[in-house]
Design an enzyme around this catalytic site. Structure first.
Site, mmCIF file in Angstrom:
data_model
loop_
_atom_site.group_PDB
_atom_site.id
_atom_site.type_symbol
_atom_site.label_atom_id
_atom_site.label_comp_id
_atom_site.label_asym_id
_atom_site.label_seq_id
_atom_site.Cartn_x
_atom_site.Cartn_y
_atom_site.Cartn_z
ATOM 1 N N GLU A 93 0.816 -1.219 0.000
ATOM 2 C CA GLU A 93 0.000 0.000 0.000
ATOM 3 C C GLU A 93 0.849 1.270 0.000
ATOM 4 O OE1 GLU A 93 -3.517 0.257 2.446
ATOM 5 O OE2 GLU A 93 -3.444 -1.895 2.823
ATOM 6 N N LYS A 131 2.920 3.445 7.237
ATOM 7 C CA LYS A 131 3.776 2.337 6.809
ATOM 8 C C LYS A 131 4.935 2.855 5.954
ATOM 9 C CE LYS A 131 3.124 -1.537 7.427
ATOM 10 N NZ LYS A 131 3.550 -2.444 8.522
ATOM 11 N N PRO A 177 -11.810 -13.447 5.776
ATOM 12 C CA PRO A 177 -12.423 -14.049 6.965
ATOM 13 C C PRO A 177 -13.735 -13.386 7.369
ATOM 14 C CG PRO A 177 -10.408 -12.884 7.545
ATOM 15 C CD PRO A 177 -10.443 -12.949 6.064
#
Length: 223
Positions: A14, A43, A81
């Site tokens: 990203e 990040k 999930p």
């Protein structure tokens, strides 16, 4: 530094921003940073800090930027999930926007094996991109999950798109494969997805405690 310990920093694709849906290009280690969210900006800054510590103080570091993971033990807030556990609970899955956003999926075990190869064989100060050529858009992945769980592939609800939702991620892992000899083991996405579904079905006790709080946060955001 005192003990000569090797430090590996796990980052994300990203940091490179996103690619156009019709662009054949992929991210490489030379792609300029263009983070588009507060998360990816933090990040990117952490990657810069690691490089600065290496240059200024000689810290023995490596960095990896990986594509989207899937597999067992992933938190229920994540795309795959969340869909699986919603279906288990009899809740219609939700899909952002038009479902056209593309992610480059890699099994968590392949991510782990790549990180190990970088730790044990990677060159100090180098960055390696980790990916397994697993590009698929979100609507395709959701329909695969629904069909694998015996549901109609259109049995889901549309919700408003996420703010600043990146269009496409795609990783070129040539450097990692060429220099360190790494190869992904989970190259059949449909099979890996089926194994992941089976794991969540069989391990409800692991994910159940986090499910309600996670869904409450999504409801508060209208998602």
């Amino acid at each position: 530094r005192k003990y000569g310990i090797r430090y590996h920093h796990v980052s994300t694709d990203e940091v490179y921003g996103d690619l156009a849906l019709d662009d054949p290009a992929k991210f490489t280690e030379e792609t300029p940073y263009r983070p588009s969210s507060p998360y990816s900006s933090t990040k990117a800054s952490s990657d810069m800090l690691v490089r600065a510590w290496t240059r200024t103080y000689g810290l023995r570091t490596t960095i990896s930027n990986c594509s989207n993971n899937y597999g067992p033990y992933q938190h229920v807030e994540k795309f795959i999930p969340r869909q699986i556990t919603n279906i288990i609970d009899g809740v219609r899955p939700k899909l952002y926007g038009k479902g056209e956003n593309v992610r480059d999926w890699i099994h968590t075990e392949d991510h782990s094996s790549a990180v190990w190869d970088i730790l044990t064989k990677g060159r100090t100060g180098e960055t390696y991109l980790i990916g397994a050529d697993g590009e698929r858009n979100n609507i395709t992945v959701l329909r695969m999950i629904l069909e694998a769980m015996g549901k109609d592939p259109d049995d889901f609800d549309w919700v408003a798109d996420r703010p600043g939702h990146d269009r496409r991620y795609a990783i070129d892992s040539t450097k990692l494969q060429r220099e360190l000899g790494w190869r992904p083991a989970h190259t059949d996405f449909a099979e890996g997805l089926k194994q992941t579904i089976d794991w969540y079905v069989e391990n409800e006790a692991w994910w159940r405690p986090a499910k309600e709080a996670t869904e409450a946060r999504y409801r508060a955001q209208g998602q």
